[in-house]
Design a protein around this motif. Structure first.
Motif, PDB file in Angstrom:
ATOM      1  N   ARG A  63      98.523  -5.578  20.960  1.00 20.26           N
ATOM      2  CA  ARG A  63      97.279  -6.286  21.291  1.00 20.26           C
ATOM      3  C   ARG A  63      97.541  -7.433  22.266  1.00 20.26           C
ATOM      4  O   ARG A  63      96.730  -7.693  23.157  1.00 20.26           O
ATOM      5  CB  ARG A  63      96.643  -6.823  20.003  1.00 20.26           C
ATOM      6  N   TRP A  64      98.669  -8.119  22.106  1.00 18.11           N
ATOM      7  CA  TRP A  64      98.995  -9.207  23.025  1.00 18.11           C
ATOM      8  C   TRP A  64      99.237  -8.687  24.437  1.00 18.11           C
ATOM      9  O   TRP A  64      98.784  -9.274  25.421  1.00 18.11           O
ATOM     10  CB  TRP A  64     100.207  -9.961  22.520  1.00 18.11           C
ATOM     11  N   GLN A  66      97.907  -6.091  25.684  1.00 19.32           N
ATOM     12  CA  GLN A  66      96.635  -5.601  26.207  1.00 19.32           C
ATOM     13  C   GLN A  66      95.719  -6.729  26.667  1.00 19.32           C
ATOM     14  O   GLN A  66      95.014  -6.591  27.673  1.00 19.32           O
ATOM     15  CB  GLN A  66      95.917  -4.767  25.140  1.00 19.32           C
ATOM     16  N   THR A  67      95.697  -7.829  25.931  1.00 19.32           N
ATOM     17  CA  THR A  67      94.707  -8.873  26.191  1.00 19.32           C
ATOM     18  C   THR A  67      95.294 -10.183  26.682  1.00 19.32           C
ATOM     19  O   THR A  67      94.621 -10.937  27.391  1.00 19.32           O
ATOM     20  CB  THR A  67      93.903  -9.153  24.910  1.00 19.32           C
ATOM     21  N   ARG A  68      96.536 -10.503  26.259  1.00 18.24           N
ATOM     22  CA  ARG A  68      97.144 -11.809  26.544  1.00 18.24           C
ATOM     23  C   ARG A  68      96.302 -12.953  25.975  1.00 18.24           C
ATOM     24  O   ARG A  68      96.331 -14.066  26.511  1.00 18.24           O
ATOM     25  CB  ARG A  68      97.328 -12.012  28.059  1.00 18.24           C
ATOM     26  N   ARG A  69      95.596 -12.679  24.885  1.00 21.18           N
ATOM     27  CA  ARG A  69      94.766 -13.708  24.265  1.00 21.18           C
ATOM     28  C   ARG A  69      95.157 -13.870  22.802  1.00 21.18           C
ATOM     29  O   ARG A  69      95.194 -12.903  22.046  1.00 21.18           O
ATOM     30  CB  ARG A  69      93.283 -13.350  24.378  1.00 21.18           C
ATOM     31  N   LYS A  72      92.296 -12.990  19.956  1.00 20.35           N
ATOM     32  CA  LYS A  72      92.086 -11.558  19.701  1.00 20.35           C
ATOM     33  C   LYS A  72      93.282 -10.941  18.980  1.00 20.35           C
ATOM     34  O   LYS A  72      93.116 -10.079  18.118  1.00 20.35           O
ATOM     35  CB  LYS A  72      91.836 -10.832  21.023  1.00 20.35           C
ATOM     36  N   THR A  73      94.474 -11.377  19.321  1.00 13.59           N
ATOM     37  CA  THR A  73      95.668 -10.875  18.638  1.00 13.59           C
ATOM     38  C   THR A  73      95.694 -11.342  17.192  1.00 13.59           C
ATOM     39  O   THR A  73      95.978 -10.550  16.276  1.00 13.59           O
ATOM     40  CB  THR A  73      96.933 -11.348  19.372  1.00 13.59           C
ATOM     41  N   ARG A 269      90.146  -1.298  18.574  1.00 15.93           N
ATOM     42  CA  ARG A 269      90.565  -2.266  19.590  1.00 15.93           C
ATOM     43  C   ARG A 269      91.826  -1.807  20.321  1.00 15.93           C
ATOM     44  O   ARG A 269      91.931  -1.953  21.547  1.00 15.93           O
ATOM     45  CB  ARG A 269      90.806  -3.639  18.950  1.00 15.93           C
ATOM     46  N   GLY A 273      91.905  -0.646  24.290  1.00 15.59           N
ATOM     47  CA  GLY A 273      92.815  -1.297  25.229  1.00 15.59           C
ATOM     48  C   GLY A 273      93.644  -0.287  26.002  1.00 15.59           C
ATOM     49  O   GLY A 273      93.896  -0.463  27.203  1.00 15.59           O
ATOM     50  N   ARG A 276      91.424   1.240  28.707  1.00 16.19           N
ATOM     51  CA  ARG A 276      91.176   0.348  29.842  1.00 16.19           C
ATOM     52  C   ARG A 276      92.333   0.334  30.839  1.00 16.19           C
ATOM     53  O   ARG A 276      92.129   0.085  32.023  1.00 16.19           O
ATOM     54  CB  ARG A 276      90.905  -1.071  29.339  1.00 16.19           C
TER      55      ARG A 276
END
Length: 284
Positions: A63-64, A66-69, A72-73, A269, A273, A276
């Motif tokens: 998840r990190w 994918q989003t770097r946020r 959300k992680t 999620r 990811g 995307r």
């Protein structure tokens, strides 16, 4: 009241047909059952072998990336931790094993069928009404043929889940391939690419976002069906929900239901990811 003289029942004919299937094709069903059960047990043992903390770390890392946020992680980490805190980790892995088994078989069936529908308008015309019927059919109906042919247990749960979850992936594979630009295909053909090379090197890669979206929908539908399939012995989180309903244990039902929702969100999620990453870059 509908007149009795106009009524006609097909139940007896269906019973005869099912008996014929079990007698004539019983050995084939047994082989299929053993193969599916072997695959399911391998996947389940693999999921249970991995420590819980390693699963959480793996999901967090994915998840990190994918989003770097951080928020959300952390959200997915909290959801997975909640499953363990409620004491439902083993049941969640059991449910996940059935989902993975069903989706794996669905993928093997759906991609070739979706390609065939995209290549042939005749196959598309025949398969589309069948997919329409499969998607409009109430989910409980799928338990009946699985129960009749495979009895109780995890294998009929996989079969029912498979039938229920196949249509989205087939449809979106077909749609994604058909939406590939004709000019791109003509350009590939001008460079000497064969029909199979165009499919493999051009159409499938460009259709991948649509295919992965279909895979996401199939996975979500499989997870929903696994809960319903607990009625025929699927086990896992669905069984916990079913027992809680039968005993009117609201608290236990809430915990099991929350675990199902948490597992669905984590799967949704992470797979979104992945989809995307295949999206073509936007041109300003």
């Amino acid at each position: 009241m509908f007149p009795e003289m106009l009524q006609f029942h097909i139940a007896s004919y269906i019973d005869v047909f099912v008996k014929w299937l079990t007698v004539e094709w019983g050995s084939t069903f047994n082989v299929l059952t053993n193969l599916i059960l072997l695959l399911l047990l391998k996947i389940q043992s693999g999921l249970m072998f991995v420590p819980w903390w390693l699963w959480i770390a793996a999901v967090a890392a994915i998840r990190w990336l994918q989003t770097r946020r951080l928020v959300k992680t952390a959200g997915l980490i909290i959801l997975l931790m909640a499953i363990g805190v409620f004491g439902l980790w083993a049941e969640a892995m059991e449910t996940l094993a059935i989902v993975i088994t069903s989706v794996t078989i669905a993928f093997a069936i759906s991609i070739p069928l979706g390609i065939a529908m995209a290549e042939s308008d005749r196959i598309n015309a025949v398969a589309t009404p069948l997919l329409d019927a499969m998607q409009t059919m109430p989910s409980f109906v799928y338990l009946i043929p699985a129960l009749m042919l495979f009895g109780l247990g995890k294998v009929p749960a996989v079969i029912a889940t498979l039938i229920y979850a196949v249509p989205p992936l087939v449809r979106l594979t077909n749609l994604g391939i058909r939406q590939v630009s004709a000019s791109v295909q003509e350009a590939a053909g001008a460079f000497g690419a064969t029909r199979w090379q165009i499919m493999r090197e051009v159409r499938l890669p460009l259709a991948m976002p649509s295919i992965l979206a279909g895979l996401n929908q199939t996975t979500m539908m499989a997870l929903a069906m696994v809960v319903i399939a607990s009625m025929i012995g699927a086990g896992g989180l669905g069984e916990k929900v079913l027992i809680s309903i039968n005993r009117i244990a609201v608290g236990n039902g809430f915990e099991a239901g929350f675990a199902v929702v948490a597992l669905a969100i984590v799967i949704d999620r992470t797979t979104q990811g992945l989809a995307r990453r295949w999206q073509p870059p936007k041109v300003n």
